[in-house]
Scaffold this motif. Sequence first.
Motif, PDB file in Angstrom:
ATOM      1  N   LYS A  91      -0.124  13.916  -4.607  1.00 37.16           N
ATOM      2  CA  LYS A  91       1.010  14.608  -4.002  1.00 37.16           C
ATOM      3  C   LYS A  91       0.894  14.629  -2.478  1.00 37.16           C
ATOM      4  CE  LYS A  91       1.772  17.531  -8.044  1.00 37.16           C
ATOM      5  NZ  LYS A  91       1.053  16.659  -8.927  1.00 37.16           N
ATOM      6  N   ALA A  92      -0.314  14.778  -1.984  1.00 36.07           N
ATOM      7  CA  ALA A  92      -0.534  14.813  -0.540  1.00 36.07           C
ATOM      8  C   ALA A  92      -0.670  13.384  -0.005  1.00 36.07           C
ATOM      9  CB  ALA A  92      -1.782  15.620  -0.219  1.00 36.07           C
ATOM     10  N   ASN A  93       0.046  13.108   1.057  1.00 39.72           N
ATOM     11  CA  ASN A  93      -0.033  11.811   1.727  1.00 39.72           C
ATOM     12  C   ASN A  93       0.262  10.653   0.772  1.00 39.72           C
ATOM     13  OD1 ASN A  93      -0.342  10.308   4.005  1.00 39.72           O
ATOM     14  ND2 ASN A  93      -2.546  10.570   4.180  1.00 39.72           N
ATOM     15  N   ALA A  94       1.286  10.807  -0.033  1.00 38.04           N
ATOM     16  CA  ALA A  94       1.612   9.862  -1.106  1.00 38.04           C
ATOM     17  C   ALA A  94       1.857   8.448  -0.594  1.00 38.04           C
ATOM     18  CB  ALA A  94       2.819  10.362  -1.889  1.00 38.04           C
ATOM     19  N   ASP A  95       2.541   8.293   0.538  1.00 36.88           N
ATOM     20  CA  ASP A  95       2.807   6.955   1.071  1.00 36.88           C
ATOM     21  C   ASP A  95       1.515   6.224   1.406  1.00 36.88           C
ATOM     22  OD1 ASP A  95       5.531   7.265   0.809  1.00 36.88           O
ATOM     23  OD2 ASP A  95       5.813   7.947   2.884  1.00 36.88           O
ATOM     24  N   TYR A  96       0.586   6.932   2.021  1.00 34.72           N
ATOM     25  CA  TYR A  96      -0.700   6.327   2.352  1.00 34.72           C
ATOM     26  C   TYR A  96      -1.392   5.827   1.088  1.00 34.72           C
ATOM     27  CZ  TYR A  96      -5.647   5.899   3.302  1.00 34.72           C
ATOM     28  OH  TYR A  96      -6.927   5.423   3.356  1.00 34.72           O
ATOM     29  N   TRP A  97      -1.453   6.678   0.051  1.00 37.34           N
ATOM     30  CA  TRP A  97      -2.176   6.311  -1.160  1.00 37.34           C
ATOM     31  C   TRP A  97      -1.505   5.181  -1.916  1.00 37.34           C
ATOM     32  CZ3 TRP A  97      -6.969   7.104  -1.522  1.00 37.34           C
ATOM     33  CH2 TRP A  97      -7.548   8.179  -0.881  1.00 37.34           C
ATOM     34  N   ARG A  98      -0.169   5.170  -1.958  1.00 35.19           N
ATOM     35  CA  ARG A  98       0.520   4.046  -2.610  1.00 35.19           C
ATOM     36  C   ARG A  98       0.178   2.735  -1.917  1.00 35.19           C
ATOM     37  NH1 ARG A  98       4.622   7.778  -3.534  1.00 35.19           N
ATOM     38  NH2 ARG A  98       5.652   7.342  -1.560  1.00 35.19           N
ATOM     39  N   GLY A  99       0.184   2.750  -0.582  1.00 35.10           N
ATOM     40  CA  GLY A  99      -0.159   1.546   0.174  1.00 35.10           C
ATOM     41  C   GLY A  99      -1.598   1.132  -0.028  1.00 35.10           C
ATOM     42  N   LYS A 100      -2.493   2.113   0.006  1.00 35.95           N
ATOM     43  CA  LYS A 100      -3.925   1.839  -0.165  1.00 35.95           C
ATOM     44  C   LYS A 100      -4.201   1.203  -1.523  1.00 35.95           C
ATOM     45  CE  LYS A 100      -8.510   2.962   0.180  1.00 35.95           C
ATOM     46  NZ  LYS A 100      -9.257   1.766   0.495  1.00 35.95           N
ATOM     47  N   VAL A 110     -16.522  -3.533 -12.182  1.00 39.95           N
ATOM     48  CA  VAL A 110     -16.333  -2.253 -12.857  1.00 39.95           C
ATOM     49  C   VAL A 110     -15.430  -1.432 -11.942  1.00 39.95           C
ATOM     50  CG1 VAL A 110     -17.444  -0.240 -13.868  1.00 39.95           C
ATOM     51  CG2 VAL A 110     -18.637  -2.448 -13.862  1.00 39.95           C
ATOM     52  N   HIS A 111     -14.172  -1.286 -12.363  1.00 40.95           N
ATOM     53  CA  HIS A 111     -13.170  -0.660 -11.506  1.00 40.95           C
ATOM     54  C   HIS A 111     -12.840   0.756 -11.946  1.00 40.95           C
ATOM     55  CE1 HIS A 111     -12.555  -4.152  -9.199  1.00 40.95           C
ATOM     56  NE2 HIS A 111     -11.553  -4.697  -9.845  1.00 40.95           N
ATOM     57  N   GLY A 112     -12.702   1.624 -10.967  1.00 38.19           N
ATOM     58  CA  GLY A 112     -12.174   2.963 -11.202  1.00 38.19           C
ATOM     59  C   GLY A 112     -10.665   2.858 -11.367  1.00 38.19           C
ATOM     60  N   CYS A 113     -10.133   3.513 -12.360  1.00 38.05           N
ATOM     61  CA  CYS A 113      -8.707   3.384 -12.678  1.00 38.05           C
ATOM     62  C   CYS A 113      -7.810   3.820 -11.527  1.00 38.05           C
ATOM     63  CB  CYS A 113      -8.382   4.174 -13.944  1.00 38.05           C
ATOM     64  SG  CYS A 113      -9.236   3.524 -15.396  1.00 38.05           S
ATOM     65  N   PHE A 114      -8.115   4.935 -10.896  1.00 40.67           N
ATOM     66  CA  PHE A 114      -7.283   5.419  -9.791  1.00 40.67           C
ATOM     67  C   PHE A 114      -7.331   4.461  -8.610  1.00 40.67           C
ATOM     68  CE2 PHE A 114      -7.046   7.654  -5.711  1.00 40.67           C
ATOM     69  CZ  PHE A 114      -5.734   8.086  -5.769  1.00 40.67           C
ATOM     70  N   TRP A 115      -8.521   4.077  -8.195  1.00 37.44           N
ATOM     71  CA  TRP A 115      -8.689   3.293  -6.969  1.00 37.44           C
ATOM     72  C   TRP A 115      -8.116   1.896  -7.075  1.00 37.44           C
ATOM     73  CZ3 TRP A 115      -9.908   6.150  -3.035  1.00 37.44           C
ATOM     74  CH2 TRP A 115     -10.629   7.306  -3.242  1.00 37.44           C
TER      75      TRP A 115
END
Length: 137
Positions: free
Chosen positions: A83-92, A65-70
């Motif tokens: 918007k904040a720390n976008a590079d980190y989140w794209r990589g994550k 059961v997956h969360g869409c964002f994560w």
Amino acid sequence: MRVTVKETREQRSAIMRAVKGRDTAPEIAVRTMLRRFAPGYRLHRKDVPGNPDIAYIGRKRAIFVHGCFWHGHECPRGARSPKANADYWRGKIARNVARDAAHQTALAAQGWRALTVWECELKDKAGVEKQLREFLG
């Protein structure tokens, strides 16, 4: 006028630690459905590749059961980019997607079938229940 307060690293870390990895509302909604027609599942089995949220050991069926964002789902909620720390989140999120694919491959190699239920799909509970019945039937 809106006042914004810049968070410290410690505050952000505390917020992220509070994000649940198990027993989330979407996961509980799926388990509630399953209890009606397919009880006997096991939760978060570490001996099954990918540590699925729900596992039917004898049937070799795993449900995530997956969360869409994560997990980078291609829906409006999953496609939004922080918007904040976008590079980190794209990589994550990219690492999460790659890890999910590796888990699917490992499960298939051991003869398991896997189903992913996305958080956004739970808006149509009847559709999800039908999908679960077909997967387990």
